[in-house]
Motif scaffolding. Structure first.
Motif, PDB file in Angstrom:
ATOM      1  N   GLU A 188     105.156 -23.220-114.986  1.00  0.00           N
ATOM      2  CA  GLU A 188     105.997 -22.093-115.415  1.00  0.00           C
ATOM      3  C   GLU A 188     107.469 -22.279-115.083  1.00  0.00           C
ATOM      4  OE1 GLU A 188     105.036 -19.997-117.411  1.00  0.00           O
ATOM      5  OE2 GLU A 188     102.870 -19.912-117.179  1.00  0.00           O
ATOM      6  N   ILE A 189     107.763 -23.254-114.247  1.00  0.00           N
ATOM      7  CA  ILE A 189     109.186 -23.408-113.927  1.00  0.00           C
ATOM      8  C   ILE A 189     109.684 -24.800-114.318  1.00  0.00           C
ATOM      9  CG2 ILE A 189     109.367 -21.604-112.177  1.00  0.00           C
ATOM     10  CD1 ILE A 189     109.086 -24.951-110.934  1.00  0.00           C
ATOM     11  N   ILE A 190     108.852 -25.533-115.053  1.00  0.00           N
ATOM     12  CA  ILE A 190     109.255 -26.844-115.570  1.00  0.00           C
ATOM     13  C   ILE A 190     109.397 -26.699-117.082  1.00  0.00           C
ATOM     14  CG2 ILE A 190     108.516 -29.230-115.900  1.00  0.00           C
ATOM     15  CD1 ILE A 190     107.015 -29.009-113.269  1.00  0.00           C
ATOM     16  N   ALA A 191     110.494 -27.215-117.624  1.00  0.00           N
ATOM     17  CA  ALA A 191     110.733 -27.017-119.057  1.00  0.00           C
ATOM     18  C   ALA A 191     109.619 -27.663-119.888  1.00  0.00           C
ATOM     19  CB  ALA A 191     112.087 -27.599-119.440  1.00  0.00           C
ATOM     20  N   PHE A 192     109.296 -28.908-119.587  1.00  0.00           N
ATOM     21  CA  PHE A 192     108.310 -29.632-120.389  1.00  0.00           C
ATOM     22  C   PHE A 192     107.251 -30.247-119.479  1.00  0.00           C
ATOM     23  CE2 PHE A 192     112.459 -29.961-122.598  1.00  0.00           C
ATOM     24  CZ  PHE A 192     112.150 -29.134-123.675  1.00  0.00           C
ATOM     25  N   PRO A 193     106.321 -29.451-118.997  1.00  0.00           N
ATOM     26  CA  PRO A 193     105.334 -29.974-118.049  1.00  0.00           C
ATOM     27  C   PRO A 193     104.190 -30.700-118.757  1.00  0.00           C
ATOM     28  CG  PRO A 193     104.914 -27.666-118.440  1.00  0.00           C
ATOM     29  CD  PRO A 193     106.113 -28.027-119.284  1.00  0.00           C
ATOM     30  N   LYS A 194     103.392 -31.408-117.968  1.00  0.00           N
ATOM     31  CA  LYS A 194     102.163 -32.013-118.486  1.00  0.00           C
ATOM     32  C   LYS A 194     101.005 -31.043-118.242  1.00  0.00           C
ATOM     33  CE  LYS A 194     104.308 -36.089-118.832  1.00  0.00           C
ATOM     34  NZ  LYS A 194     105.693 -35.546-118.726  1.00  0.00           N
ATOM     35  N   THR A 195     100.019 -31.100-119.137  1.00  0.00           N
ATOM     36  CA  THR A 195      98.826 -30.281-118.955  1.00  0.00           C
ATOM     37  C   THR A 195      97.911 -30.936-117.922  1.00  0.00           C
ATOM     38  OG1 THR A 195      97.694 -31.522-120.652  1.00  0.00           O
ATOM     39  CG2 THR A 195      98.817 -29.533-121.360  1.00  0.00           C
ATOM     40  N   ALA A 196      96.824 -30.249-117.576  1.00  0.00           N
ATOM     41  CA  ALA A 196      95.910 -30.765-116.554  1.00  0.00           C
ATOM     42  C   ALA A 196      95.371 -32.144-116.924  1.00  0.00           C
ATOM     43  CB  ALA A 196      94.772 -29.786-116.330  1.00  0.00           C
ATOM     44  N   THR A 222     105.302 -33.329-127.462  1.00  0.00           N
ATOM     45  CA  THR A 222     105.614 -34.629-128.070  1.00  0.00           C
ATOM     46  C   THR A 222     104.363 -35.419-128.398  1.00  0.00           C
ATOM     47  OG1 THR A 222     105.646 -35.678-125.908  1.00  0.00           O
ATOM     48  CG2 THR A 222     107.736 -34.788-126.722  1.00  0.00           C
ATOM     49  N   GLY A 223     103.252 -35.044-127.801  1.00  0.00           N
ATOM     50  CA  GLY A 223     102.025 -35.819-128.007  1.00  0.00           C
ATOM     51  C   GLY A 223     101.907 -36.996-127.048  1.00  0.00           C
ATOM     52  N   ALA A 224     102.844 -37.159-126.127  1.00  0.00           N
ATOM     53  CA  ALA A 224     102.742 -38.247-125.143  1.00  0.00           C
ATOM     54  C   ALA A 224     101.598 -37.931-124.165  1.00  0.00           C
ATOM     55  CB  ALA A 224     104.053 -38.360-124.372  1.00  0.00           C
ATOM     56  N   PRO A 225     100.931 -38.952-123.610  1.00  0.00           N
ATOM     57  CA  PRO A 225     101.143 -40.382-123.845  1.00  0.00           C
ATOM     58  C   PRO A 225     100.465 -40.831-125.141  1.00  0.00           C
ATOM     59  CG  PRO A 225      99.367 -40.075-122.278  1.00  0.00           C
ATOM     60  CD  PRO A 225      99.886 -38.711-122.610  1.00  0.00           C
ATOM     61  N   ALA A 226     100.928 -41.969-125.673  1.00  0.00           N
ATOM     62  CA  ALA A 226     100.416 -42.448-126.948  1.00  0.00           C
ATOM     63  C   ALA A 226     100.121 -43.940-126.847  1.00  0.00           C
ATOM     64  CB  ALA A 226     101.472 -42.190-128.024  1.00  0.00           C
ATOM     65  N   PRO A 227      99.242 -44.446-127.725  1.00  0.00           N
ATOM     66  CA  PRO A 227      98.934 -45.881-127.688  1.00  0.00           C
ATOM     67  C   PRO A 227     100.170 -46.714-128.012  1.00  0.00           C
ATOM     68  CG  PRO A 227      97.474 -44.685-129.200  1.00  0.00           C
ATOM     69  CD  PRO A 227      98.539 -43.736-128.787  1.00  0.00           C
ATOM     70  N   ALA A 228     100.180 -47.955-127.560  1.00  0.00           N
ATOM     71  CA  ALA A 228     101.274 -48.877-127.891  1.00  0.00           C
ATOM     72  C   ALA A 228     100.796 -49.812-128.993  1.00  0.00           C
ATOM     73  CB  ALA A 228     101.655 -49.677-126.648  1.00  0.00           C
ATOM     74  N   THR A 229     101.724 -50.319-129.775  1.00  0.00           N
ATOM     75  CA  THR A 229     101.319 -51.235-130.841  1.00  0.00           C
ATOM     76  C   THR A 229     100.884 -52.571-130.241  1.00  0.00           C
ATOM     77  OG1 THR A 229     103.533 -52.144-131.027  1.00  0.00           O
ATOM     78  CG2 THR A 229     103.001 -50.262-132.454  1.00  0.00           C
ATOM     79  N   GLN A 230     100.116 -53.313-131.024  1.00  0.00           N
ATOM     80  CA  GLN A 230      99.637 -54.617-130.591  1.00  0.00           C
ATOM     81  C   GLN A 230     100.824 -55.535-130.265  1.00  0.00           C
ATOM     82  OE1 GLN A 230      96.379 -54.979-129.884  1.00  0.00           O
ATOM     83  NE2 GLN A 230      97.309 -56.764-128.886  1.00  0.00           N
ATOM     84  N   GLU A 231     101.885 -55.430-131.073  1.00  0.00           N
ATOM     85  CA  GLU A 231     103.057 -56.303-130.861  1.00  0.00           C
ATOM     86  C   GLU A 231     103.680 -56.038-129.488  1.00  0.00           C
ATOM     87  OE1 GLU A 231     102.824 -54.315-133.807  1.00  0.00           O
ATOM     88  OE2 GLU A 231     101.764 -56.067-134.584  1.00  0.00           O
TER      89      GLU A 231
END
Ligand code: ASP
Length: 580
Positions: A542-550, A557-566
């Motif tokens: 509640e006091i962090i602008a963009f926190p992570k969920t449990a 943003t949808g982070a974290p996300a997979p990285a490309t093979q390259e």
């Protein structure tokens, strides 16, 4: 101010009547009243009523018909006094309104996923559309409160002669009891930086470097399971000073705490804050971060139960109890027993003293007159026992005490109890390996005169570690550090580290300790916890602008996300489980 607006929405007062003004903001509600259209215009300072009259401005009226909630608009017009029966005392601008001459839609909004005045929006939805959530009073208030506190902290630190120095985020692992987040390095495949769990060794190095008083609002990263009071990344007021006593460090923090209360216009706690030894905290509260806003203290009965007829008591290393001011039913006792078992208890013995004075207890018949006298409780109460090893008894009764404090409404919510817990043990047994492990971190100095115990009796050695507690939340930890290389090496050895391991992990630091390291000590105060307590919020989210969920993600943003093979190949990484 500029072409968009002359002043903020919340600024207008009856003194402004007659002025021509331009204002801009978001549309809250729009109400059509037979010709007249009323618009609540909002910005970060408050709400202002606009009145659009088709007779005054047909163009503005046409524009007003098309606007919806959360459109961004700019309006210009004349400030007029409201009729006495139309004054709204709930808002600061409630004595006036603006008769609109021009209304410009600056930006439109799609229909909203939730209404901004709905207090029951699910958290995932709030986080997914955080920019809407941020417009609401709660987040506006909390983020501004946070900024006020951080400013007070900085001012106090600067006033106390500390200088702000930056330290690297990407570093070698620093042991703070969590896992490191690893960062692969393209230029050196197979090598990883760790994101700093704290600037611990860098700040100690500042002291060796002669900087004397360092501070920083430092971001720290710890790969831990997320909870209400824990995030992967968080900020600390991180500080270190040279040639200090423990009292000096605690005094610095107390000044910061008082300055923060004052900046918010709240009554600060009086200095010095109370000090409680770790041993006493564990005995009386079963916790090293006791909530002292309520009693329900734990009592030790081991001396009395050593010769008990009741085998469970007789054979236990420790027997302790607390007396709850309530009569529990059999079903409630069963639930409490389940709760105690979740914390590791084998069972939960009890004695209920009914309002009538009658005793209900499956164990009473095994207890001697002396025992019964020791456990005598007032009518209308229940004695709850834990009999086990000392750590287990502390853990179970500590958890029960917190639970009952909440459940029975024993906590005085108006109180702010800040205190220090001091004289922690230097080591505790690691539950997984059985080895001695650090309680704070391995750089904490033993208490003066306890150096010899490092080898002789590691479990008996106390340390110069101190924690700051507020209403049962650990705000932060600190210690006087080891400044001698030989003592540092002995502590590593006591933790089961070979000299080679110590060299590999901390060689550079052991070397630094040999080149004129002054005595030093410091502290780190968790900013988000501190602010959450001021804000009266139960979770840091509640006091962090963009926190992570449990689960450790950011719904916006949808982070974290997979990285490309390259990318992975470039970093020399092959996944064991290919992405789905
Ligand atoms: N590095 C410690 C921590 O992050 C604080 C300290 O000892 O100063 O908890």
């Amino acid at each position: 101010m500029n072409r968009w607006r002359d002043l903020y929405c919340g600024d207008l007062r009856p003194d402004d009547v007659g002025r021509s003004v331009a204002v801009a903001g978001w549309v809250g509600r729009r109400r059509d009243h037979g010709g007249l259209i009323f618009i609540d215009l909002r910005d970060h300072t408050g709400v202002l009523q606009l009145v659009v009259n088709p007779e005054r401005s047909p163009e503005a009226a046409a524009a007003a018909h098309a606007i919806r909630s959360e459109f961004v608009v700019r309006a210009s017009g004349e400030v007029v006094a409201r009729a006495p029966d139309a004054v709204n005392t709930n808002i600061a601008t409630g004595g006036v309104e603006v008769q609109v001459d021009e209304l410009e839609v600056v930006a439109r909004s799609e229909p909203l996923p939730f209404q901004l005045d709905d207090d029951n929006v699910e958290e995932p939805l709030r986080l997914r559309y955080r920019y809407l959530d941020l417009r609401r009073d709660r987040m506006q208030r909390n983020l501004r409160l946070s900024a006020t506190v951080i400013r007070a902290i900085r001012d106090s630190m600067e006033e106390q002669g500390f200088i702000d120095i930056w330290t690297p985020t990407m570093t070698l692992g620093t042991p703070e009891g969590a896992r490191d987040f690893l960062v692969p390095v393209r230029l050196q495949p197979g090598n990883f930086f760790a994101l700093a769990q704290s600037p611990q060794l860098f700040k100690q190095t500042f002291m060796i470097g002669g900087l004397d008083r360092y501070y920083q609002i430092a971001t720290c990263w710890r790969d831990e399971d997320l909870r209400a009071d824990r995030q992967f990344e968080f900020r600390q007021l991180d500080l270190e000073l040279a040639f200090p006593t423990r009292e000096d460090v605690m005094d610095v923090l107390e000044r910061v705490v008082v300055a923060s209360f004052e900046a918010l216009g709240r009554t600060p706690p009086s200095r010095p804050l109370p000090r409680l030894s770790y041993a006493e905290a564990m005995l009386r509260y079963g916790s090293d971060k006791p909530d002292t806003r309520f009693g329900l203290e734990i009592q030790d009965a081991t001396d009395i139960t050593r010769d008990s007829e009741f085998g469970v008591f007789k054979n236990a290393e420790r027997v302790r109890f607390l007396v709850a001011p309530a009569v529990f039913s059999r079903a409630e006792l069963q639930r409490l027993e389940e709760f105690a078992k979740e914390w590791g208890a084998k069972g939960l013995a009890y004695i209920v003293v009914e309002e009538s004075g009658e005793v209900r207890s499956p164990i009473a018949k095994f207890l001697s007159a002396d025992e019964l006298a020791a456990f005598a409780a007032a009518p209308g109460s229940t004695v709850l026992f834990a009999a086990d090893t000392q750590p287990m008894v502390e853990r179970v009764l500590g958890a029960l005490r917190s639970e009952l404090g909440q459940r029975l409404g024993l906590i005085d919510q108006d109180r702010n109890d800040l205190l220090w817990v001091i004289d922690f043990p230097l080591f505790l047994p690691d539950e997984d390996t059985g080895n001695w492990t650090f309680v704070h971190h391995p750089f904490t100095s033993p208490l003066d005169g306890h150096e010899d115990l490092i080898e002789r009796d590691p479990g008996g050695a106390l340390s110069q570690h101190y924690d700051l507690i507020w209403n049962g939340w650990e705000l932060g930890s600190g210690s006087i550090r080891i400044h001698r290389q030989d003592v540092q090496e002995r502590v590593f050895r006591a933790m089961g580290m070979t000299d080679e391991e110590a060299q590999a992990k901390f060689g550079w630091f052991l070397e630094a300790l040999q080149m004129g390291a002054p005595p030093h000590g410091g502290f780190a105060l968790g900013i988000e916890r501190f602010v959450a307590l001021f804000a009266g919020e139960a979770t840091l989210r509640e006091i962090i602008a963009f926190p992570k969920t449990a689960s450790g993600s950011d719904p916006l943003t949808g982070a974290p996300a997979p990285a490309t093979q390259e990318r992975l190949s470039e970093l020399g990484i092959r996944l064991q489980t290919p992405p789905a």
